[in-house]
Design a protein around this motif. Structure first.
Motif, PDB file in Angstrom:
ATOM      1  N   VAL A  40     -41.514   2.722  13.541  1.00 32.78           N
ATOM      2  CA  VAL A  40     -41.890   1.732  14.917  1.00 32.78           C
ATOM      3  C   VAL A  40     -40.702   1.311  15.127  1.00 32.78           C
ATOM      4  O   VAL A  40     -39.853   0.664  14.372  1.00 32.78           O
ATOM      5  N   VAL A  41     -40.074   1.979  16.258  1.00 29.69           N
ATOM      6  CA  VAL A  41     -38.720   1.600  16.855  1.00 29.69           C
ATOM      7  C   VAL A  41     -38.858   1.006  18.249  1.00 29.69           C
ATOM      8  O   VAL A  41     -39.238   1.323  19.224  1.00 29.69           O
ATOM      9  N   GLU A  42     -38.723  -0.493  18.063  1.00 29.94           N
ATOM     10  CA  GLU A  42     -38.987  -1.570  19.133  1.00 29.94           C
ATOM     11  C   GLU A  42     -38.149  -2.685  18.844  1.00 29.94           C
ATOM     12  O   GLU A  42     -38.151  -3.301  17.828  1.00 29.94           O
ATOM     13  N   ASP A  43     -37.356  -3.036  19.957  1.00 26.00           N
ATOM     14  CA  ASP A  43     -36.419  -4.032  19.810  1.00 26.00           C
ATOM     15  C   ASP A  43     -37.164  -5.499  19.966  1.00 26.00           C
ATOM     16  O   ASP A  43     -36.775  -6.410  19.644  1.00 26.00           O
ATOM     17  N   SER A 102     -33.317  -1.251  16.513  1.00 30.10           N
ATOM     18  CA  SER A 102     -32.386  -0.559  17.385  1.00 30.10           C
ATOM     19  C   SER A 102     -32.607   0.891  17.123  1.00 30.10           C
ATOM     20  O   SER A 102     -33.137   1.441  16.014  1.00 30.10           O
ATOM     21  N   GLY A 103     -31.776   1.745  17.957  1.00 25.61           N
ATOM     22  CA  GLY A 103     -31.726   3.347  17.653  1.00 25.61           C
ATOM     23  C   GLY A 103     -30.863   3.669  16.500  1.00 25.61           C
ATOM     24  O   GLY A 103     -31.425   4.573  15.817  1.00 25.61           O
ATOM     25  N   LEU A 146     -38.416   3.333  24.553  1.00 28.41           N
ATOM     26  CA  LEU A 146     -37.263   4.065  25.342  1.00 28.41           C
ATOM     27  C   LEU A 146     -35.948   3.259  25.603  1.00 28.41           C
ATOM     28  O   LEU A 146     -34.715   3.635  25.455  1.00 28.41           O
ATOM     29  N   THR A 147     -36.545   1.840  25.522  1.00 28.66           N
ATOM     30  CA  THR A 147     -35.328   0.916  25.845  1.00 28.66           C
ATOM     31  C   THR A 147     -34.873  -0.050  24.700  1.00 28.66           C
ATOM     32  O   THR A 147     -35.469  -0.855  24.082  1.00 28.66           O
ATOM     33  N   ILE A 150     -28.689   2.438  21.579  1.00 29.32           N
ATOM     34  CA  ILE A 150     -28.640   3.804  22.187  1.00 29.32           C
ATOM     35  C   ILE A 150     -30.056   3.865  22.720  1.00 29.32           C
ATOM     36  O   ILE A 150     -31.042   3.246  22.145  1.00 29.32           O
ATOM     37  N   SER A 151     -30.330   4.824  23.713  1.00 28.86           N
ATOM     38  CA  SER A 151     -31.671   4.898  24.110  1.00 28.86           C
ATOM     39  C   SER A 151     -32.939   5.574  23.252  1.00 28.86           C
ATOM     40  O   SER A 151     -32.273   6.414  22.339  1.00 28.86           O
TER      41      SER A 151
END
Length: 132
Positions: free
Chosen positions: A10-13, A38-39, A58-59, A63-64
């Motif tokens: 899970v990639v989510e800030d 973070s990316g 996405l955000t 990095i995106s």
């Protein structure tokens, strides 16, 4: 009862959103949930781990999500992993760019557990079967 789905990254800030998504994924049967805020963290994790699914915001602060997705698709060991993009952006252009980056699916925030389940099932079913 959800079947065992394996590992998901899970990639989510947003910590709150990351927790919510992780909880939903556990309900769907994922047994291991790796988290990246973070990316860069995501790409470092992917060097050591090969998850069965990546849920990618996405955000991100550095990095995106597009770039992370392109990295996954450009890396031979990772390129078959389904990537589900998750974004509050509803523009057709964003969805098109996600597809161009190689995303397997696109989920718009806010979403219900049912929305997530449908997308996860769709992208997991579409991936190439590993020959045993």
């Amino acid at each position: 009862m959800a079947q065992q789905q394996g590992t998901v990254l899970v990639v989510e800030d947003s910590p709150m959103f990351r927790k919510m998504l992780s909880d939903m994924l556990q309900v769907l049967g994922f047994t291991r949930i790796l988290e990246a805020f973070s990316g860069q963290t995501a790409m470092e994790l992917l060097e050591e781990q090969r998850p069965d699914l990546v849920c990618l915001d996405l955000t991100l602060p550095d990095i995106s999500g597009y770039e992370v997705c392109e990295y996954i698709r450009a890396t031979p060991a990772l390129k078959e992993i389904p990537v589900l993009m998750i974004s509050a952006r509803t523009q057709t252009m964003d969805r098109a760019q996600a597809e161009e980056a190689g995303a397997s699916g696109y989920l718009i925030k806010p979403f219900t557990p049912e929305d997530l389940q449908q997308q996860v099932e769709r992208v997991m079913a579409a991936r190439p079967r590993k020959e045993g």
